[in-house]
Design an enzyme around this catalytic site. Structure first.
Site, PDB file in Angstrom:
ATOM      1  N   PRO A 204     -58.187 -28.533 -25.285  1.00 15.65           N
ATOM      2  CA  PRO A 204     -57.872 -29.911 -25.665  1.00 15.65           C
ATOM      3  C   PRO A 204     -56.790 -30.524 -24.776  1.00 15.65           C
ATOM      4  CG  PRO A 204     -58.102 -28.547 -27.615  1.00 15.65           C
ATOM      5  CD  PRO A 204     -58.130 -27.609 -26.435  1.00 15.65           C
ATOM      6  N   TYR A 205     -55.817 -29.700 -24.350  1.00 15.58           N
ATOM      7  CA  TYR A 205     -54.804 -30.211 -23.417  1.00 15.58           C
ATOM      8  C   TYR A 205     -55.454 -30.733 -22.148  1.00 15.58           C
ATOM      9  CZ  TYR A 205     -51.434 -30.021 -19.606  1.00 15.58           C
ATOM     10  OH  TYR A 205     -50.689 -30.322 -18.488  1.00 15.58           O
TER      11      TYR A 205
END
Length: 323
Positions: free
Chosen positions: A148-149
């Protein structure tokens, strides 16, 4: 020539080094950060040199909620380094902060820059946008972030390029894909800081995977040089890798740290974590051609500089490495 610039994330690892370099060149710097100088130990330490310089003006602002037009007005260049970092925490409920900081904050900054006629935005992107790769990554390779980063950094990067490509936009943008930056002031959760801390204290290093995973480590001074070069690049919308010149395994890093410190690095092996790719490596061709960028600090010298900084930290700051 830059006369007045904005640096977001000014109190952070890379941001504070960039601020110091800009001030050393006589540039007036407006520093934005969520951490307030005088009330946050990290901000006070990282910006200790800057806050006594009359060319530096700090603002405690959150890009996702606060008014930004006044602080970017009259600036020639905005260096956008503010972001929520870290692969592993991004899988959790904390992803809300990643979206607000990395995506919404970037969007609001772009809107303010557009309204105020800012000429150039340099945004810190990440090698995490590439995902798994079996050769050095080129800027025109497909992007496939596996955390997700990485998704949030790719979204921020693409937002900047989209605003720069608008036919009516006064703004141009250069996105720099940094490859694993290290050096003095590095976050304590990052690999090199944890390796050096283990060497000096004897606390075992938690090594995710078997140590064969490879990373391209880039010294922070080289990153600052590339970032400043990007402000001068004649381009409307560009993406450029910023790497350290070589991709090395974690085991090789541990061995090099042992040579630098003269101490063994105790290791505790645990399973590889979601979002960790087997290898990162940068194709440097575009950076050399567009920025004239060549990394100058090799891993041994960079480790020695970070080690010297680490052993002089206060007890309060050292505690961050065990938390």
């Amino acid at each position: 020539m830059m006369s007045r610039v904005v640096v977001t994330g000014a109190a952070g690892f890379i941001g504070s080094h960039l601020v110091d370099e800009l001030l050393g060149r006589g540039v007036r710097v407006v520093g934005l950060d969520r951490r307030r100088v005088g009330e946050h130990a990290l901000a006070d330490e990282n910006l200790a040199r800057a806050v006594v310089n009359p060319l530096f003006t700090p603002y405690c602002l959150d890009l996702a909620v606060d008014q930004l037009d006044d602080v970017v007005a009259g600036c020639d260049t905005v260096f956008h380094l503010a972001a929520r970092p870290g692969v592993r925490p991004s899988w959790s409920r904390e992803f809300l902060d990643y979206t607000q900081t990395n995506v919404l904050g970037t969007h609001r900054l772009l809107e303010a820059c557009t309204r105020q006629g800012v000429r150039r935005l340099v945004v810190a992107s990440s090698s995490s946008v590439y995902g798994p790769a079996d050769r050095p990554s080129r800027e025109d390779d497909p992007t496939c972030p596996v955390s997700p980063y990485g998704v949030s950094k790719l979204a921020a990067e693409q937002l900047c390029l989209a605003y720069a490509r608008r036919a009516d936009s006064p703004l141009s943008a250069v996105a720099l894909r940094y490859f694993t930056v290290y050096g003095p002031r590095q976050r304590p959760d990052m690999a090199i800081g944890r390796v050096l801390f283990a060497a000096y204290t004897g606390f075992p290093l938690t090594l995710f995977g078997d140590g064969s995973q490879r990373r391209e480590f880039t010294y922070v001074g080289d990153v600052v040089a590339a970032t400043l070069a990007a402000a001068r690049l004649e381009a409307q919308a560009a993406v450029v890798n910023v790497g350290g010149g070589a991709s090395v395994s974690m085991l090789a890093l541990i061995n090099e740290a042992a040579r630098v410190t003269g101490r063994q690095v105790p290791v505790k092996l645990v399973a590889a974590q979601p979002g960790d790719v087997p290898a990162t490596a940068a194709d440097p061709t575009r950076a050399r051609r567009l920025l004239g960028y060549w990394p100058k600090v090799g891993l041994h010298e960079g480790l020695a500089r970070q080690a010297a900084w680490l052993v002089n930290l206060s007890d309060d700051r050292l505690a961050a490495f065990t938390s």
